[in-house]
Every structure is written in structure tokens, then in C-alpha cells.
Write an enzyme that holds these catalytic residues in place. Structure first.
Site, PDB file in Angstrom:
ATOM      1  N   GLU B  49      20.598  -5.636  13.987  1.00  0.00           N
ATOM      2  CA  GLU B  49      20.467  -5.768  12.637  1.00  0.00           C
ATOM      3  C   GLU B  49      21.017  -4.302  12.239  1.00  0.00           C
ATOM      4  O   GLU B  49      20.392  -3.124  12.738  1.00  0.00           O
ATOM      5  CB  GLU B  49      19.408  -5.772  12.146  1.00  0.00           C
ATOM      6  CG  GLU B  49      19.020  -7.601  11.895  1.00  0.00           C
ATOM      7  CD  GLU B  49      17.859  -7.871  11.050  1.00  0.00           C
ATOM      8  OE1 GLU B  49      17.089  -6.856  10.765  1.00  0.00           O
ATOM      9  OE2 GLU B  49      17.636  -8.931  10.988  1.00  0.00           O
ATOM     10  N   ASP B  60      12.013  -0.170   1.843  1.00  0.00           N
ATOM     11  CA  ASP B  60      11.719   0.612   2.772  1.00  0.00           C
ATOM     12  C   ASP B  60      10.687   1.833   2.550  1.00  0.00           C
ATOM     13  O   ASP B  60      10.625   2.446   1.691  1.00  0.00           O
ATOM     14  CB  ASP B  60      12.947   1.274   3.440  1.00  0.00           C
ATOM     15  CG  ASP B  60      13.982   0.168   3.948  1.00  0.00           C
ATOM     16  OD1 ASP B  60      13.528  -0.444   4.781  1.00  0.00           O
ATOM     17  OD2 ASP B  60      15.060   0.030   3.278  1.00  0.00           O
TER      18      ASP B  60
END
Ligand SMILES: Cc1ncc(COP(=O)(O)O)c(C=O)c1O
Lengths: 406, 269
Positions: B49, B60
Site C-alpha cells: 500500500e 491520519d
């Protein structure tokens, strides 16, 4: 290319997915989807619930002090020489800005949903103060996220929030202003989604926020419409409001959208000048993109990275704008313009000296543009400026620009 | 069959679990990313990824936020990232690569231009954190025509009805977010994750990858036991942060992290 809007058309917006034409929607990570769908369902139910509405109206009257006056600025009108200038006095609301109309509504929603922990983002600190205020009143735990740059610029409001019992989190990431505060608020929300209600301070964010914030703020335009008819027997010819995320502007504009004769002007922060790139005027100089849960006009670079913004006013220092404004721009119903920091400061000084009313630096943008506009209009025309807040919080900024220590 | 499906199918036949490391493209420097991808494969990665840096990574935590900031110092764009995938493909035609990022860079590039460039680069899947299936009408056909797997997230808060609907829109695998929180935050409750993932398996036939909160061989094994693969992100990105100026040390540190996870996963079979 202006479109004639009808009540019918407006009722259909936003659509079931939260879209205003090509704008709006719900662009968030999966963790938040369930909460947003629950909020949407509950809001659509409560919106027409007589008990909810009665409580909201009572709080606006007895706690906020509504209706706020529509004041004829006689001297300013004379000095400007043009349209009659009227001021919608949102600066007289409890806590000093329009922001409280929305926080009352959302805190009420939070109570109905049984959420005890409130989070909010703030730029100028007005929304943070308005949120901390309703939390104090309802005994809710309150966390406010604020860019560390803004914590410096708006120290008075930071202290007010603390006095009201809120925890202020200074956000150090990114550009350390409003957009980063919103990022961190969303991060907190994801982590505490079960017990937390996020009170967003403007008409941006994922559906249903642009809808419900607009509904709560529309009291501004509804009152203005009624007061204008009562005092002058007609509707205003032009409405002028500043646009950060766009909540005071949409609140003023919305009840007039179908009144074709009423021209709408949203004033963005031109900063050091649009041509310098140092501004916060996505509708004037940006392009559509996706940020903070909705598709709207944004300030971004050619790679889709969100651009840094500049405005003397912390509350306008945001690279996006509510999706309904993007739609109103594209269909040509509202005009979006900008004034520079300099011009806004000049607007602040004029209103202060000529009418004895100190506007917030955000609102001073609307004042500055309105004075230019009024001068081009006829004496029998009527223009209303939404004075979205009072200027006490900006005294330090202004003194500093004047080179004075206070 | 897509490259992702192929890899996951063959792992399943061997009774093995996928190890899916995440790094942010352009971190610590754009010139290093392709080399790091090969390092990850050598250390046991089945799928990579690759994060697309974004100025406002709302889902995040601080570790990946800082990685984005490092990558953006070099203006690492979505086009650059696709260039890295293309370069990687020159010497590795087996390991699937999934881009993970936010919608706005893709929107700025243009969906069709992105889909074309992605297919040309040999990209396999696209995971857009802030694009739920409800908003994916525009990209879905573009991806389908080019055999790009759309990978969507499932969260602890996702209802059964949505799990079914999201799976309908997904191919390759679905990504179960193990915690309520941003990347790199809490430690996971393995029993709770096991219960949830077992339930997801009842609702979809797609392979289920689990990410967020996997930081060592022990959590990898515990989560691998109940899923088809584990996604490891923040702990790798944190390692990159600590070895920014030492490429050799970085390669070794990443390998030392992934090897035990690989072994722990393989010891399950
Ligand atoms: C007094 C005042 N006016 C305007 C704004 C801008 O927000 P909006 O565009 O949502 O009205 C703010 C934001 O902090 C504010 O404090």
C-alpha cells in the site's frame, strides 16, 4: 446566467446525498458515516418537531437576545452618499457574534441525541466561545481545537473559552490555522465517535452540517426580511455579508433567495490582494475540489494540495467555503467579491468613528465592500450589511498594526 | 483475475496470510521510494500500500501526517507517485500495488487522466480514504474499465447493511479498520477485532485485510489468525522517520521489522 429560483427548487436542496448541484456531499472516512447518517435522520425528524423548534426559538429570544436590531446607519449613509445603509446587528448577540445561533441549535441536537462530550474547531475564537458558552449552560464537556497561530492572534477569546470551562487544544500541524483545527477536530471525532457531538462552526463539512447550520443561521435573514418590511415597507435592494466558511452570509441570504430583486454580495478575504496569492478567497480565485467532507471551491495548488491562506481576520482565514455558496456562485444567484486587509481595516475604522460600532475584522470586510457598493447605488435604494460580530476580540491585532502596545 | 485477487487466492490455497506494508510515497525522499518498495517485497510483503501524500490527511495520526509533510517538501504529486509505481513495475511484475490517499489530488488530476495513468503504470488498486461508495459513481466505471480494484474501508461503526453494500462496490479485498481512531493511535483489542472480522466474513465473500494498530509480530499473528491479511503502516513510517539520513540503516530496520511479522504469520499455517 442567473437562474430564477423557486421555493420548490430550494426545498429539493440539498438532495438525499447532501448535494447542492455539483457541490456538497459526504466525503469522510467510513468510521464517521454511521454518525453522520444518524445525525441526518434525527435532524430531519427534529427540524419539524414543534417542541424542538419552540425550545430553539425560546433560547434565541431569552438567551441570545433576539431579534437583533436592524439599524439605520444614518450618518454613514450621508457620508457615503448613495443607498441607505442598514446594519443587521449580530454583534449584539450574547457572546458577540452570529455564531451562537448555530451553537444553540447544535447543542440542542446533541442533547436530543444524548451526547455529553462536545468538540468544535475555531478560527477567530468566536465559534469556540459560542460553543463553550452553550456547553457551560448545558453542563457538557467541551473541547475546542484552534490553530496555534490563531491562539496567538486571538488570545482574548482563548481566555474566555477557558473561563467558560472549555479545554483549548492548540493545533500545531499544517498551517496552524482554521483548516488544521478542523482536521484535528475530525481526528478527535473519529477516535471518540460514540460519545462525541461535533459542533461545526460554519456551513462547511459533510452533509448534513451545511444544511443544519444554514437552517439555524437563517434566523438572521428571516428577521431582516420582516424588519425591513416593517421599517421601510419594502425589501432591501442589496445584502452584503462576509464569507469565511459562509454561515453568516448564508443565514442572511437564504430567506431572500427567491426574491429576485434582492442582490446578494458575499465578501471574501482578499488578504494582501488576489494577485499576490496571499488571500483566502476560494470563490473569487479557487476551483472546485474536496476538503473536510464536501465538494466546494477551494484554494489549492495544481496537484490538489490545499494552499496556505492569508487574512488579517482569523475567522476568514480558510481555504474552502460552504458548498451552497459554490452552488449559488455557479448558478449566478449571488455575487462573490473580495476586499483586502487594508480595505477591511479602513471599513473597521469608518464604522467605529462614524457610527460608534466596532465590527469584528471579519464583518469589516462586508462593511468595506458595502461602502463601495452603496456609493454606486441610488439614494432611494436600501442596502443591509450583516455585522456578523463585534470587534473587541480584534483590538490587539488592530493596536499591533498601529504599532501600539496594549 | 486481477493481480490482487491472484495473490490473495494463491495465499489462501497455501493457507497463508497476506502481509501488506504501507509507506508514504516520497518519504523520506522521492528517489528512495521505489528502492524501499523492493525492500518491502524482499522482506516478505505480498501487497504494497503506497500512500499518496496530502496536505490535510484527516484520517491520519501524527506519524503519517509528518510523512506527508516530508514528502510534500519535495512536491511529491500524484503523477510522481504513479511514476514510482511504473518504475517499480519494471522489475517486479508480481507484487500488487494499491494507492492509499485522499480524494482531492485525484480530483485535481482529473478522474479519467488518473485512471489512464494508473493503468499505464501497472497499478492494481485504489483506496481513497474520504470517498465512501455513495460518492464513487464517477470513478467506479473508470476503474472497472481499467481493471483497477476499488478498495473501501469498513469500520467498527459500519452497520451490517453497509458492510454488504460496501462489499458490493469493492473488489480485491475490503479493508477493516480495527479501531475507532486515526492511524497510529490506540492499541487494538484483539478479541474485539476477531469477533468483528468473523462477522464481516459472514457478510462478504471478499478477502478481509485488517489495518490500524498492528505494530509487531504478536499483533500481526493475532489479527492474521482471524483475517486474510494484515496492513502495517505507522510503525514502518515511524522507522522511516528515524532513519531519514541513513538509507542503509533504513533498509535494515524495515527488514528487521517485517521479517518477524512474516514468520509469525507463516507460523499460523
Ligand atoms: C464575527 C465573525 N464573522 C464571520 C466569521 C466567518 O464565518 P462565516 O463565514 O461562517 O460566517 C467569523 C468566524 O469566526 C466571525 O467570528
Amino acid at each position: 446566467m442567473s437562474v430564477k429560483l423557486t421555493e420548490e427548487m430550494l426545498k429539493a436542496l440539498p438532495d438525499a446525498k447532501g448535494h447542492f448541484g455539483a457541490f456538497g456531499g459526504r466525503f469522510v472516512s467510513e468510521t464517521l458515516m454511521d454518525s453522520l447518517m444518524t445525525l441526518e435522520r434525527e435532524y430531519l425528524r427534529l427540524k419539524d418537531d414543534p417542541e424542538f423548534q419552540a425550545t430553539f426559538d425560546k433560547d434565541l429570544a431569552d438567551y441570545v437576545g433576539r431579534p437583533s436590531p436592524l439599524y439605520f446607519a444614518e450618518r454613514l449613509t450621508r457620508e457615503t452618499g448613495g443607498a441607505q445603509i442598514w446594519l443587521k446587528r449580530e454583534d449584539l448577540n450574547h457572546t458577540g457574534a452570529h455564531k451562537v445561533n448555530n451553537t444553540i441549535g447544535q447543542a440542542l441536537l446533541a442533547s436530543f441525541l444524548g451526547k455529553k462530550r462536545i468538540i468544535a474547531e475555531t478560527g477567530a475564537g468566536q465559534h469556540g466561545v459560542a460553543t463553550a458558552t452553550v456547553c457551560a449552560r448545558l453542563g457538557l464537556e467541551c473541547h475546542v481545537f484552534m490553530g496555534s497561530e490563531d491562539v496567538k492572534r486571538q488570545s482574548l477569546n482563548v481566555y474566555r473559552m477557558k473561563l467558560l470551562g472549555a479545554t483549548v487544544h492548540a493545533v500545531e500541524s499544517g498551517t496552524k490555522t482554521l483548516k488544521d483545527a478542523m482536521n484535528d477536530a475530525m481526528r478527535d471525532w473519529v477516535a471518540n465517535v460514540d460519545e462525541t457531538f461535533y459542533i461545526i462552526g460554519t456551513v462547511a463539512g459533510p452533509h448534513p452540517y451545511p444544511l443544519l447550520v444554514r437552517d439555524f443561521q437563517s434566523v438572521i435573514g428571516r428577521e431582516t426580511r420582516r424588519q425591513s418590511l416593517e421599517k421601510t415597507g419594502k425589501l432591501p435592494d442589496a445584502l452584503v455579508a462576509c464569507v469565511g466558511g459562509g454561515s453568516n452570509a448564508i443565514g442572511m441570504f437564504y430567506p431572500f433567495l427567491t426574491d429576485e430583486s434582492v442582490e446578494l454580495y458575499g465578501v471574501e478575504a482578499g488578504g494582501l490582494g488576489i494577485e499576490t496569492g496571499q488571500h483566502a478567497a476560494p470563490l473569487c480565485a479557487g476551483r472546485p475540489g474536496v476538503l473536510h467532507g464536501n465538494r466546494t471551491y477551494l484554494m489549492e495548488d495544481e496537484n490538489g494540495q490545499i494552499a496556505g491562506t492569508h487574512s488579517v481576520s482569523a475567522g476568514l482565514d480558510y481555504p474552502g467555503v460552504g458548498p451552497e455558496h459554490s452552488w449559488l456562485k455557479d448558478i449566478g444567484r449571488a455575487n462573490y467579491v473580495s476586499v483586502t486587509d487594508e480595505e477591511a481595516l479602513d471599513g473597521f475604522r469608518k464604522l467605529t468613528r462614524i457610527e460608534g460600532i466596532m465590527p469584528a475584522l471579519e464583518s469589516a470586510h462586508a462593511v468595506a465592500y458595502a461602502l463601495k457598493l452603496a456609493a454606486t447605488m441610488d439614494k432611494d435604494q436600501m442596502l443591509v450589511i450583516n455585522v456578523s460580530g463585534r470587534g473587541d476580540k480584534d483590538i490587539h491585532t488592530i493596536a499591533q498594526l498601529d504599532g501600539i502596545e496594549i | 483475475m486481477s493481480r490482487i485477487e491472484g495473490v490473495l487466492k494463491s495465499l489462501k490455497e497455501q493457507g497463508r496470510k497476506a502481509l501488506i506494508p504501507y509507506i508514504t510515497a516520497g518519504d523520506p525522499h522521492p528517489d528512495q521510494t521505489v528502492g524501499l518498495m523492493h525492500t518491502l517485497v524482499a522482506a516478505g510483503a505480498d501487497i504494497i500500500e503506497l500512500g499518496v501524500p496530502f496536505s490535510d490527511p484527516m484520517a491520519d495520526g501524527p506519524v503519517i501526517q509528518l510523512a506527508c509533510e516530508r514528502a510534500l517538501k519535495f512536491n511529491t504529486s500524484l503523477r510522481d507517485v504513479l511514476g514510482m509505481v511504473k518504475e517499480f513495475r519494471k522489475t517486479d511484475s508480481d507484487t500488487p500495488v494499491v494507492l492509499m490517499g485522499y480524494l482531492n489530488p485525484m480530483e485535481a488530476m482529473g478522474y479519467e487522466a488518473f485512471a489512464d495513468a494508473a493503468a499505464d503504470a501497472g497499478l492494481d488498486g485504489v483506496l481513497t480514504v474520504d470517498l465512501p461508495p455513495e460518492e464513487a459513481d464517477q470513478v467506479a466505471p473508470l476503474f472497472a474499465e481499467r481493471k483497477l480494484d476499488p478498495i473501501f474501508l469498513l469500520a467498527p461503526t459500519t452497520t451490517d447493511e453497509r458492510i454488504r453494500a460496501i462489499s458490493e462496490h469493492s473488489s480485491g479485498y475490503v479493508y477493516y479498520v480495527s479501531i475507532k481512531g486515526v492511524t497510529g493511535s490506540a492499541t487494538i483489542d484483539v478479541d474485539e477485532v476477531a469477533r468483528k472480522v468473523a462477522h464481516v466474513h459472514e457478510l462478504t465473500a471478499l478477502p478481509v485485510g485488517v489495518g490500524f494498530g498492528i505494530r509487531d509480530a504478536e499483533t500481526a499473528a493475532a489479527v492474521g489468525r482471524v483475517s486474510d491479511g494484515v496492513i502495517v503502516g505507522s510503525v514502518l513510517v515511524d522507522t522511516i522517520a528515524r532513519h531519514q539520513t541513513d538509507p542503509d540503516g533504513l533498509r535494515k530496520a524495515l527488514t528487521d521489522l517485517l521479517h518477524p511479522m512474516r514468520e509469525a504469520l507463516d507460523s499460523l499455517s
